[in-house]
Write a protein that holds these residues in place. Structure first.
Motif, PDB file in Angstrom:
ATOM      1  N   PHE A   3       0.850  -1.192   0.000  1.00 58.21           N
ATOM      2  CA  PHE A   3       0.000   0.000   0.000  1.00 58.21           C
ATOM      3  C   PHE A   3       0.886   1.242   0.000  1.00 58.21           C
ATOM      4  O   PHE A   3       1.820   1.354   0.784  1.00 58.21           O
ATOM      5  CB  PHE A   3      -0.910   0.014   1.235  1.00 58.21           C
ATOM      6  CG  PHE A   3      -1.797   1.227   1.304  1.00 58.21           C
ATOM      7  CD1 PHE A   3      -2.999   1.257   0.620  1.00 58.21           C
ATOM      8  CD2 PHE A   3      -1.414   2.352   2.034  1.00 58.21           C
ATOM      9  CE1 PHE A   3      -3.823   2.376   0.665  1.00 58.21           C
ATOM     10  CE2 PHE A   3      -2.228   3.473   2.086  1.00 58.21           C
ATOM     11  CZ  PHE A   3      -3.432   3.471   1.404  1.00 58.21           C
ATOM     12  N   ARG A   4       0.582   2.158  -0.891  1.00 56.39           N
ATOM     13  CA  ARG A   4       1.352   3.403  -0.962  1.00 56.39           C
ATOM     14  C   ARG A   4       0.469   4.569  -0.555  1.00 56.39           C
ATOM     15  O   ARG A   4      -0.677   4.688  -0.992  1.00 56.39           O
ATOM     16  CB  ARG A   4       1.886   3.619  -2.380  1.00 56.39           C
ATOM     17  CG  ARG A   4       2.821   2.509  -2.836  1.00 56.39           C
ATOM     18  CD  ARG A   4       3.102   2.611  -4.329  1.00 56.39           C
ATOM     19  NE  ARG A   4       3.912   3.793  -4.647  1.00 56.39           N
ATOM     20  CZ  ARG A   4       4.072   4.234  -5.889  1.00 56.39           C
ATOM     21  NH1 ARG A   4       3.482   3.645  -6.914  1.00 56.39           N
ATOM     22  NH2 ARG A   4       4.831   5.289  -6.113  1.00 56.39           N
ATOM     23  N   ASP A   6      -1.058   8.366  -0.253  1.00 57.54           N
ATOM     24  CA  ASP A   6      -1.379   9.351  -1.289  1.00 57.54           C
ATOM     25  C   ASP A   6      -0.170  10.222  -1.615  1.00 57.54           C
ATOM     26  O   ASP A   6       0.109  10.504  -2.778  1.00 57.54           O
ATOM     27  CB  ASP A   6      -2.538  10.250  -0.826  1.00 57.54           C
ATOM     28  CG  ASP A   6      -3.869   9.521  -0.820  1.00 57.54           C
ATOM     29  OD1 ASP A   6      -3.930   8.373  -1.293  1.00 57.54           O
ATOM     30  OD2 ASP A   6      -4.861  10.115  -0.346  1.00 57.54           O
ATOM     31  N   LEU A   9       2.235   8.504  -3.853  1.00 61.69           N
ATOM     32  CA  LEU A   9       1.712   8.399  -5.222  1.00 61.69           C
ATOM     33  C   LEU A   9       1.819   9.737  -5.957  1.00 61.69           C
ATOM     34  O   LEU A   9       2.146   9.768  -7.141  1.00 61.69           O
ATOM     35  CB  LEU A   9       0.256   7.918  -5.190  1.00 61.69           C
ATOM     36  CG  LEU A   9       0.061   6.451  -4.780  1.00 61.69           C
ATOM     37  CD1 LEU A   9      -1.387   6.188  -4.405  1.00 61.69           C
ATOM     38  CD2 LEU A   9       0.512   5.514  -5.890  1.00 61.69           C
ATOM     39  N   TYR A  13       3.875  10.409  -9.346  1.00 57.84           N
ATOM     40  CA  TYR A  13       3.262  11.018 -10.526  1.00 57.84           C
ATOM     41  C   TYR A  13       4.086  12.216 -11.001  1.00 57.84           C
ATOM     42  O   TYR A  13       4.312  12.397 -12.201  1.00 57.84           O
ATOM     43  CB  TYR A  13       1.825  11.439 -10.215  1.00 57.84           C
ATOM     44  CG  TYR A  13       1.130  12.074 -11.384  1.00 57.84           C
ATOM     45  CD1 TYR A  13       0.900  11.380 -12.559  1.00 57.84           C
ATOM     46  CD2 TYR A  13       0.706  13.400 -11.317  1.00 57.84           C
ATOM     47  CE1 TYR A  13       0.275  11.966 -13.644  1.00 57.84           C
ATOM     48  CE2 TYR A  13       0.063  13.999 -12.393  1.00 57.84           C
ATOM     49  CZ  TYR A  13      -0.141  13.273 -13.558  1.00 57.84           C
ATOM     50  OH  TYR A  13      -0.764  13.868 -14.624  1.00 57.84           O
ATOM     51  N   SER A  19       0.842   5.904 -13.913  1.00 55.56           N
ATOM     52  CA  SER A  19      -0.038   4.931 -13.252  1.00 55.56           C
ATOM     53  C   SER A  19      -0.360   5.346 -11.819  1.00 55.56           C
ATOM     54  O   SER A  19      -1.373   4.943 -11.259  1.00 55.56           O
ATOM     55  CB  SER A  19       0.599   3.545 -13.254  1.00 55.56           C
ATOM     56  OG  SER A  19       1.757   3.514 -12.437  1.00 55.56           O
ATOM     57  N   ALA A  20       0.502   6.165 -11.209  1.00 60.33           N
ATOM     58  CA  ALA A  20       0.262   6.612  -9.832  1.00 60.33           C
ATOM     59  C   ALA A  20      -1.010   7.436  -9.744  1.00 60.33           C
ATOM     60  O   ALA A  20      -1.773   7.333  -8.775  1.00 60.33           O
ATOM     61  CB  ALA A  20       1.462   7.418  -9.323  1.00 60.33           C
ATOM     62  N   ALA A  22      -3.626   7.104 -11.703  1.00 56.02           N
ATOM     63  CA  ALA A  22      -4.746   6.162 -11.844  1.00 56.02           C
ATOM     64  C   ALA A  22      -5.080   5.515 -10.500  1.00 56.02           C
ATOM     65  O   ALA A  22      -6.253   5.329 -10.155  1.00 56.02           O
ATOM     66  CB  ALA A  22      -4.412   5.102 -12.882  1.00 56.02           C
ATOM     67  N   VAL A  23      -4.049   5.192  -9.736  1.00 52.20           N
ATOM     68  CA  VAL A  23      -4.269   4.590  -8.406  1.00 52.20           C
ATOM     69  C   VAL A  23      -4.994   5.586  -7.503  1.00 52.20           C
ATOM     70  O   VAL A  23      -5.942   5.235  -6.794  1.00 52.20           O
ATOM     71  CB  VAL A  23      -2.923   4.155  -7.767  1.00 52.20           C
ATOM     72  CG1 VAL A  23      -3.149   3.671  -6.336  1.00 52.20           C
ATOM     73  CG2 VAL A  23      -2.263   3.064  -8.602  1.00 52.20           C
ATOM     74  N   LEU A  24      -4.554   6.832  -7.531  1.00 56.50           N
ATOM     75  CA  LEU A  24      -5.191   7.868  -6.706  1.00 56.50           C
ATOM     76  C   LEU A  24      -6.658   8.059  -7.086  1.00 56.50           C
ATOM     77  O   LEU A  24      -7.531   8.153  -6.219  1.00 56.50           O
ATOM     78  CB  LEU A  24      -4.442   9.198  -6.866  1.00 56.50           C
ATOM     79  CG  LEU A  24      -3.122   9.329  -6.115  1.00 56.50           C
ATOM     80  CD1 LEU A  24      -2.341  10.534  -6.616  1.00 56.50           C
ATOM     81  CD2 LEU A  24      -3.361   9.443  -4.612  1.00 56.50           C
ATOM     82  N   ASN A  26      -8.661   5.903  -8.643  1.00 53.86           N
ATOM     83  CA  ASN A  26      -9.423   4.708  -8.266  1.00 53.86           C
ATOM     84  C   ASN A  26      -9.677   4.651  -6.758  1.00 53.86           C
ATOM     85  O   ASN A  26     -10.747   4.239  -6.317  1.00 53.86           O
ATOM     86  CB  ASN A  26      -8.689   3.437  -8.709  1.00 53.86           C
ATOM     87  CG  ASN A  26      -8.737   3.250 -10.215  1.00 53.86           C
ATOM     88  OD1 ASN A  26      -9.635   3.740 -10.882  1.00 53.86           O
ATOM     89  ND2 ASN A  26      -7.745   2.552 -10.755  1.00 53.86           N
ATOM     90  N   ARG A  27      -8.682   5.082  -6.002  1.00 53.18           N
ATOM     91  CA  ARG A  27      -8.787   5.031  -4.539  1.00 53.18           C
ATOM     92  C   ARG A  27      -9.883   5.955  -4.017  1.00 53.18           C
ATOM     93  O   ARG A  27     -10.578   5.639  -3.057  1.00 53.18           O
ATOM     94  CB  ARG A  27      -7.440   5.405  -3.923  1.00 53.18           C
ATOM     95  CG  ARG A  27      -7.420   5.393  -2.401  1.00 53.18           C
ATOM     96  CD  ARG A  27      -6.025   5.695  -1.873  1.00 53.18           C
ATOM     97  NE  ARG A  27      -5.105   4.613  -2.171  1.00 53.18           N
ATOM     98  CZ  ARG A  27      -3.783   4.658  -1.950  1.00 53.18           C
ATOM     99  NH1 ARG A  27      -3.246   5.740  -1.431  1.00 53.18           N
ATOM    100  NH2 ARG A  27      -3.023   3.630  -2.238  1.00 53.18           N
TER     101      ARG A  27
END
Length: 196
Positions: A3-4, A6, A9, A13, A19-20, A22-24, A26-27
Motif C-alpha cells: 500500500f502506498r 497518497d 503516489l 506522478y 499509473s500513480a 490512476a491509483v489515486l 481509483n482510490r
C-alpha cells in the motif's frame, strides 16, 4: 502489492509515473463522485464536474503548484466543492435552500453546511467557514450581523428579527442584499473560494 500513501503516489506522478494518478483516482473516486452527486443530484453533471476536478488536479500538479503534502483527498474535495459552486453560479439558481430568502439567486451559503461528517469534510468545512468570515467582514454592519446570526449561529429569520429589533421582512431583505453585495465583493476584489 504494498500500500502506498497518497503523498507517495503524488510524488511518483510528479516524477513521471502516470499509473500513480490512476491509483489515486481509483482510490478516491467513489467518495469524490458521491460528494459531488450529493450537491447536484444529476449523474451527467456529476460526471462533468468529476472530470473537471481531475483535470484541475493534473494541471496543478504538473505546474508544480501542489504543496499540500499528505492532504491529497481534502485538497481534491475542495477543488470538487469549488467546481460545484461554479456550476451553480453558472446556473444562476440555488439548490437545497433550507429557507427561501426571495428570488432564485445563487446562494453561497447553500454549500456551507454538509450532511456528511468525516475528517476530510470537517477540514473543508473549517476552511470554507474561514473564507466566508473574511468575506463577511467587508459587508455593511447591518447585513453582516444578519449573515453571522443566520449562518454561524443558526438562528431563524424570526429570531434574527427579534434579536436585531427589526421586522422579518427587513431581516430577509438584509440577507438578500448581503448575498448580492458578497457576490460583488468576490468579483470586484477577486476574492475566491478556490484552491490555489
Amino acid at each position: 502489492m504494498k500500500f502506498r500513501k497518497d503523498s507517495e503516489l503524488v510524488r511518483s506522478y510528479v516524477l513521471g509515473d502516470e499509473s500513480a494518478l490512476a491509483v489515486l483516482i481509483n482510490r478516491h473516486q467513489t467518495r469524490i463522485y458521491s460528494f459531488i452527486f450529493s450537491k447536484v443530484y444529476d449523474h451527467d453533471v456529476t460526471e462533468d464536474i468529476f472530470q473537471d476536478t481531475f483535470i484541475k488536479v493534473i494541471t496543478t500538479i504538473k505546474e508544480g503548484k501542489y504543496n499540500e503534502e499528505g492532504k491529497f483527498l481534502p485538497w481534491v474535495m475542495r477543488i470538487a466543492f469549488n467546481l460545484t459552486i461554479d456550476h451553480f453560479r453558472g446556473q444562476k439558481k440555488s439548490k437545497t435552500v433550507s429557507e427561501n430568502i426571495g428570488g432564485d439567486d445563487f446562494s453561497l451559503f447553500d454549500f456551507v453546511h454538509y450532511t456528511e461528517s468525516n475528517a476530510e469534510i470537517d477540514l473543508i468545512q473549517e476552511q470554507i467557514n474561514d473564507d466566508v468570515k473574511k468575506l463577511i467582514a467587508f459587508l455593511p454592519e447591518d447585513q453582516r450581523i444578519v449573515l453571522e446570526l443566520r449562518i454561524f449561529k443558526g438562528l431563524s429569520f424570526k429570531e434574527i428579527a427579534e434579536d436585531t429589533d427589526v421586522s422579518i421582512n427587513t431581516a430577509l431583505g438584509r440577507m438578500r442584499y448581503a448575498l448580492i453585495n458578497l457576490r460583488k465583493l468576490i468579483e470586484e476584489n477577486k476574492i475566491t473560494l478556490t484552491v490555489r
